[in-house]
Every structure is written in structure tokens, then in C-alpha cells.
Design a protein around this motif. Structure first.
Motif, PDB file in Angstrom:
ATOM      1  N   THR A 270     -17.381   1.143  -9.247  1.00 36.35           N
ATOM      2  CA  THR A 270     -17.442   1.621  -7.622  1.00 36.35           C
ATOM      3  C   THR A 270     -16.759   0.707  -7.029  1.00 36.35           C
ATOM      4  O   THR A 270     -15.930   0.732  -6.046  1.00 36.35           O
ATOM      5  N   TRP A 271     -17.227  -0.502  -6.866  1.00 34.87           N
ATOM      6  CA  TRP A 271     -16.832  -1.678  -6.258  1.00 34.87           C
ATOM      7  C   TRP A 271     -15.418  -2.262  -6.574  1.00 34.87           C
ATOM      8  O   TRP A 271     -14.499  -2.411  -5.753  1.00 34.87           O
ATOM      9  N   LEU A 272     -14.875  -2.076  -7.996  1.00 31.64           N
ATOM     10  CA  LEU A 272     -13.497  -2.203  -8.239  1.00 31.64           C
ATOM     11  C   LEU A 272     -12.757  -1.007  -7.648  1.00 31.64           C
ATOM     12  O   LEU A 272     -11.480  -1.307  -6.828  1.00 31.64           O
ATOM     13  N   ASP A 273     -13.232   0.229  -7.516  1.00 28.69           N
ATOM     14  CA  ASP A 273     -12.711   1.233  -6.964  1.00 28.69           C
ATOM     15  C   ASP A 273     -12.329   0.929  -5.365  1.00 28.69           C
ATOM     16  O   ASP A 273     -11.368   1.328  -4.815  1.00 28.69           O
ATOM     17  N   ARG A 274     -13.432   0.470  -4.718  1.00 25.77           N
ATOM     18  CA  ARG A 274     -13.317   0.397  -3.478  1.00 25.77           C
ATOM     19  C   ARG A 274     -12.340  -0.672  -3.052  1.00 25.77           C
ATOM     20  O   ARG A 274     -11.933  -0.886  -2.082  1.00 25.77           O
ATOM     21  N   TRP A 275     -12.228  -1.758  -3.858  1.00 20.75           N
ATOM     22  CA  TRP A 275     -11.445  -2.861  -3.775  1.00 20.75           C
ATOM     23  C   TRP A 275      -9.873  -2.317  -3.681  1.00 20.75           C
ATOM     24  O   TRP A 275      -9.103  -2.434  -3.009  1.00 20.75           O
ATOM     25  N   ASP A 276      -9.605  -1.328  -4.744  1.00 21.35           N
ATOM     26  CA  ASP A 276      -8.093  -0.826  -4.766  1.00 21.35           C
ATOM     27  C   ASP A 276      -7.931   0.177  -3.749  1.00 21.35           C
ATOM     28  O   ASP A 276      -6.857  -0.115  -2.985  1.00 21.35           O
ATOM     29  N   VAL A 277      -8.899   0.792  -3.083  1.00 22.68           N
ATOM     30  CA  VAL A 277      -8.634   1.426  -1.682  1.00 22.68           C
ATOM     31  C   VAL A 277      -8.632   0.736  -0.717  1.00 22.68           C
ATOM     32  O   VAL A 277      -7.441   0.650   0.270  1.00 22.68           O
ATOM     33  N   GLN A 278      -9.310  -0.378  -0.471  1.00 24.34           N
ATOM     34  CA  GLN A 278      -9.254  -1.407   0.528  1.00 24.34           C
ATOM     35  C   GLN A 278      -7.763  -1.982   0.671  1.00 24.34           C
ATOM     36  O   GLN A 278      -7.030  -2.146   1.700  1.00 24.34           O
ATOM     37  N   GLN A 279      -7.330  -2.335  -0.589  1.00 21.67           N
ATOM     38  CA  GLN A 279      -6.098  -3.040  -0.871  1.00 21.67           C
ATOM     39  C   GLN A 279      -4.782  -2.000  -0.340  1.00 21.67           C
ATOM     40  O   GLN A 279      -3.953  -2.629   0.044  1.00 21.67           O
ATOM     41  N   ALA A 280      -4.808  -0.963  -0.892  1.00 21.05           N
ATOM     42  CA  ALA A 280      -4.193   0.188  -0.591  1.00 21.05           C
ATOM     43  C   ALA A 280      -3.825   0.317   0.967  1.00 21.05           C
ATOM     44  O   ALA A 280      -2.887   0.767   1.505  1.00 21.05           O
ATOM     45  N   GLY A 281      -4.881  -0.013   1.849  1.00 24.95           N
ATOM     46  CA  GLY A 281      -4.690   0.344   2.947  1.00 24.95           C
ATOM     47  C   GLY A 281      -3.876  -0.708   3.921  1.00 24.95           C
ATOM     48  O   GLY A 281      -3.181  -0.423   4.709  1.00 24.95           O
ATOM     49  N   TYR A 282      -3.957  -1.973   3.230  1.00 23.30           N
ATOM     50  CA  TYR A 282      -2.680  -2.936   3.640  1.00 23.30           C
ATOM     51  C   TYR A 282      -1.574  -2.702   3.150  1.00 23.30           C
ATOM     52  O   TYR A 282      -0.231  -2.981   3.671  1.00 23.30           O
ATOM     53  N   LEU A 283      -1.542  -2.055   1.700  1.00 19.98           N
ATOM     54  CA  LEU A 283      -0.044  -1.786   1.065  1.00 19.98           C
ATOM     55  C   LEU A 283      -0.031  -0.519   0.756  1.00 19.98           C
ATOM     56  O   LEU A 283      -0.440  -0.132  -0.522  1.00 19.98           O
ATOM     57  N   PRO A 284       0.458   0.502   1.324  1.00 18.44           N
ATOM     58  CA  PRO A 284       0.417   1.770   0.832  1.00 18.44           C
ATOM     59  C   PRO A 284       1.209   1.959  -0.416  1.00 18.44           C
ATOM     60  O   PRO A 284       1.048   3.028  -1.204  1.00 18.44           O
ATOM     61  N   ASP A 285       2.280   1.210  -0.614  1.00 22.84           N
ATOM     62  CA  ASP A 285       3.056   1.291  -1.820  1.00 22.84           C
ATOM     63  C   ASP A 285       2.579   0.436  -2.924  1.00 22.84           C
ATOM     64  O   ASP A 285       3.217  -0.121  -3.735  1.00 22.84           O
ATOM     65  N   ARG A 286       1.446   0.148  -2.787  1.00 22.85           N
ATOM     66  CA  ARG A 286       0.961  -0.917  -3.751  1.00 22.85           C
ATOM     67  C   ARG A 286       1.124  -0.313  -5.312  1.00 22.85           C
ATOM     68  O   ARG A 286       1.483  -1.022  -6.173  1.00 22.85           O
ATOM     69  N   GLU A 287       0.611   0.878  -5.575  1.00 21.15           N
ATOM     70  CA  GLU A 287       0.733   1.453  -6.857  1.00 21.15           C
ATOM     71  C   GLU A 287       2.311   1.449  -7.350  1.00 21.15           C
ATOM     72  O   GLU A 287       2.617   1.209  -8.586  1.00 21.15           O
ATOM     73  N   ALA A 288       3.319   1.798  -6.333  1.00 20.68           N
ATOM     74  CA  ALA A 288       4.514   1.601  -6.616  1.00 20.68           C
ATOM     75  C   ALA A 288       5.097   0.269  -6.907  1.00 20.68           C
ATOM     76  O   ALA A 288       6.090   0.077  -7.981  1.00 20.68           O
ATOM     77  N   ARG A 289       4.500  -0.736  -6.307  1.00 20.46           N
ATOM     78  CA  ARG A 289       4.826  -1.974  -6.866  1.00 20.46           C
ATOM     79  C   ARG A 289       4.299  -2.295  -8.296  1.00 20.46           C
ATOM     80  O   ARG A 289       5.053  -2.906  -9.049  1.00 20.46           O
ATOM     81  N   PHE A 290       3.147  -1.983  -8.523  1.00 22.92           N
ATOM     82  CA  PHE A 290       2.437  -2.063 -10.010  1.00 22.92           C
ATOM     83  C   PHE A 290       3.558  -1.573 -11.025  1.00 22.92           C
ATOM     84  O   PHE A 290       3.833  -2.019 -11.938  1.00 22.92           O
ATOM     85  N   ASP A 291       3.888  -0.323 -10.482  1.00 18.74           N
ATOM     86  CA  ASP A 291       4.597   0.574 -11.420  1.00 18.74           C
ATOM     87  C   ASP A 291       5.919  -0.155 -11.844  1.00 18.74           C
ATOM     88  O   ASP A 291       6.387  -0.399 -13.077  1.00 18.74           O
ATOM     89  N   ALA A 292       6.607  -0.648 -10.745  1.00 20.73           N
ATOM     90  CA  ALA A 292       7.978  -1.444 -10.759  1.00 20.73           C
ATOM     91  C   ALA A 292       7.592  -2.608 -11.768  1.00 20.73           C
ATOM     92  O   ALA A 292       8.508  -2.940 -12.448  1.00 20.73           O
ATOM     93  N   MET A 293       6.660  -3.427 -11.747  1.00 21.50           N
ATOM     94  CA  MET A 293       6.341  -4.706 -12.433  1.00 21.50           C
ATOM     95  C   MET A 293       6.287  -4.147 -13.938  1.00 21.50           C
ATOM     96  O   MET A 293       6.815  -4.718 -14.916  1.00 21.50           O
ATOM     97  N   LEU A 294       5.446  -3.276 -14.060  1.00 20.20           N
ATOM     98  CA  LEU A 294       5.179  -2.807 -15.649  1.00 20.20           C
ATOM     99  C   LEU A 294       6.617  -2.094 -16.165  1.00 20.20           C
ATOM    100  O   LEU A 294       6.726  -2.258 -17.427  1.00 20.20           O
TER     101      LEU A 294
END
Length: 261
Positions: free
Chosen positions: A16-40
Motif C-alpha cells: 500500500t505504501w509503495l502504491d501511494r508513493w507511485d500515486v504521489q509521484q504521478a501527481g508531479y509527473l502525469p507522464d511518469r508511466e510513459a517515461r518508464f515505458d520509453a526507457m524500457l
């Protein structure tokens, strides 16, 4: 420097704390997952079937989690100095069947070459992290990466890297959009921000000692001090021996800078 111990405090919902971290970080970076995907996607093209990655300044292991899920033949080493974030990552993910190793080490002081050996790493990844390092420490880390990454290996750094000082309109526009974005995320949509997340996690029974140790290590640090811009980041990697260095993905000043060794 040491491999992190397994944190086994009963009653803590690490996932749950890891999930909350992801949500909080995505608040600052809405395209965070797109950036992860581009790296992978880069790794999907360049890496062999069996390979080793370094998750640099890993925090709770957000890169490691996504990388190991996508690439069953990969192994990962996650290095960070934040004892609380490492505990969350280790508690939520474990060692992923022996494919993930956690190391607690201060990048401002550790010698990566001594730790990992020369030419032993296929890919290094980092996101929204290295701006915390003072400029001199970041130069030193980049120089070491030029030795631990094998020839043909890559370094992928996803972060906000400022436009150069001779581009004030670019800087101002980016800053204005960033402030608008935060207002939308945290005020309009009610997403938990950085301060709220940390206030909440410090109050979890069993995490007091880790929270105190984190404050002792980082309470005096400021991320904006000597923060290098994009051009400086490129120069650091070129001087470290990366033969190809440029942006592989970008949204305003949010970039993935890629260096090919």
C-alpha cells in the motif's frame, strides 16, 4: 555500504505504501508511466536475453519493479541511501525470486567501481533522483558509470533537466506549466503530495527508527543546490566515455537522457 537487511515489522502493508508513493509521484509527473515505458522500450531493443541492470538512486524500486516484470531474463541491483524507501521497496517486492538485490549506499561517497567491478553492468537507469546530488558528486558518479557499464551498454536518466540559461522563454513556460500541473493534481484532484506522504509514513508504528535515520541523513540536503542543466548532464556523460549522448524521449524539460557506452 551494505546489502539492506530484511525489514519484517509486523502489521505494515508495504505494498500500500509503495502504491501511494507511485500515486504521489504521478501527481508531479502525469507522464511518469510513459517515461518508464520509453526507457524500457530502449532496453527491449538493445539488451540481450540475459542481462544486468543497475537501478541508481532507486528509492522504493519503481524502476526495478517494472523492469523485472517486463524482462524475465534480467537481474537488477537497486542502490539507494534512504532507509525508509528501501524498506518499503524490499517489504513490497522482496528479491523477486533472487533476481533483485538491494544495496544501501550513499552515492555521494561510495565507489561504484569497487562495488560492482568494471564493465559488469549492461544498463543503468535512474528517474527523478540524481538532481538531489550536489554537482561535484554527480560528476564523480557519472565518471564511475563510464567504467562500470560495459562497452555497448547504456545509461538512461529520466529527470527534469532545465533548459540552458540563454533560453529564458523555454524556462518560464516550463515553470508556469509545472505550477499549473501541480495545482490540478494536488488541489483540484486531491492527490497526496510529497509533504503529506512523508508526514503520513512517519506516523506508521514500527517505522519511527527508519524515519529518524532518514532525517539524520537527508534533513540538511536541498535538491536545488548546484542543480546542473541539460547541457551539463550531456557533458558529464561525454567526459565519462559515453560515445553517444542525447535525448531519446522528452516532454518539455522532462527528458530521458541516454548515453551509449
Amino acid at each position: 555500504m551494505n546489502d539492506t537487511p530484511q525489514h519484517t515489522q509486523a502489521g505494515i502493508d508495504w505494498q500500500t505504501w509503495l502504491d501511494r508513493w507511485d500515486v504521489q509521484q504521478a501527481g508531479y509527473l502525469p507522464d511518469r508511466e510513459a517515461r518508464f515505458d520509453a526507457m524500457l522500450d530502449v532496453l527491449d531493443y538493445l539488451m540481450p536475453e540475459q542481462w544486468t541492470a543497475l537501478d541508481l538512486a532507486s528509492g522504493p524500486g519503481c524502476i526495478s519493479q517494472r523492469l523485472l516484470a517486463r524482462f524475465p531474463g534480467a537481474r537488477c541491483i537497486a542502490i539507494d541511501y534512504d532507509p525508509l524507501l528501501l524498506a518499503i521497496g524490499q517489504g513490497a517486492m522482496g528479491n523477486v525470486g533472487g533476481r533483485l538485490r538491494w544495496i544501501e549506499a550513499d552515492l555521494a561517497a561510495v565507489d561504484l567501481v569497487d562495488m560492482l567491478g568494471e564493465g559488469k553492468i549492461d544498463a543503468v537507469l535512474s528517474t527523478t533522483a540524481l538532481h538531489w546530488l550536489p554537482g561535484a558528486s554527480l560528476w564523480r558518479v557519472c565518471a564511475q558509470l563510464g567504467k562500470v557499464v560495459r562497452p555497448g551498454g547504456v545509461f538512461l536518466n529520466g529527470d527534469n533537466m532545465d533548459f540552458a540559461n540563454h533560453l529564458p522563454t523555454f524556462q518560464q513556460m516550463t515553470k508556469a506549466r509545472y505550477e499549473q500541473q501541480q495545482a490540478e493534481s494536488f488541489k483540484k484532484n486531491g492527490i497526496e503530495d510529497w509533504e503529506q506522504w512523508w508526514k503520513a509514513v512517519r506516523q506508521v508504528p514500527g517505522l519511527e527508527a527508519l524515519a529518524g535515520e532518514r532525517e539524520a541523513r537527508f534533513g540538511h540536503r536541498k535538491s536545488e543546490e548546484n542543480r546542473p542543466n541539460y547541457d551539463t548532464h550531456k557533458t558529464m556523460l561525454q567526459n565519462a566515455g559515453f560515445r553517444e549522448v542525447d535525448t531519446i524521449w522528452q516532454h518539455r524539460d522532462n527528458r530521458i537522457l541516454m548515453g551509449v557506452r
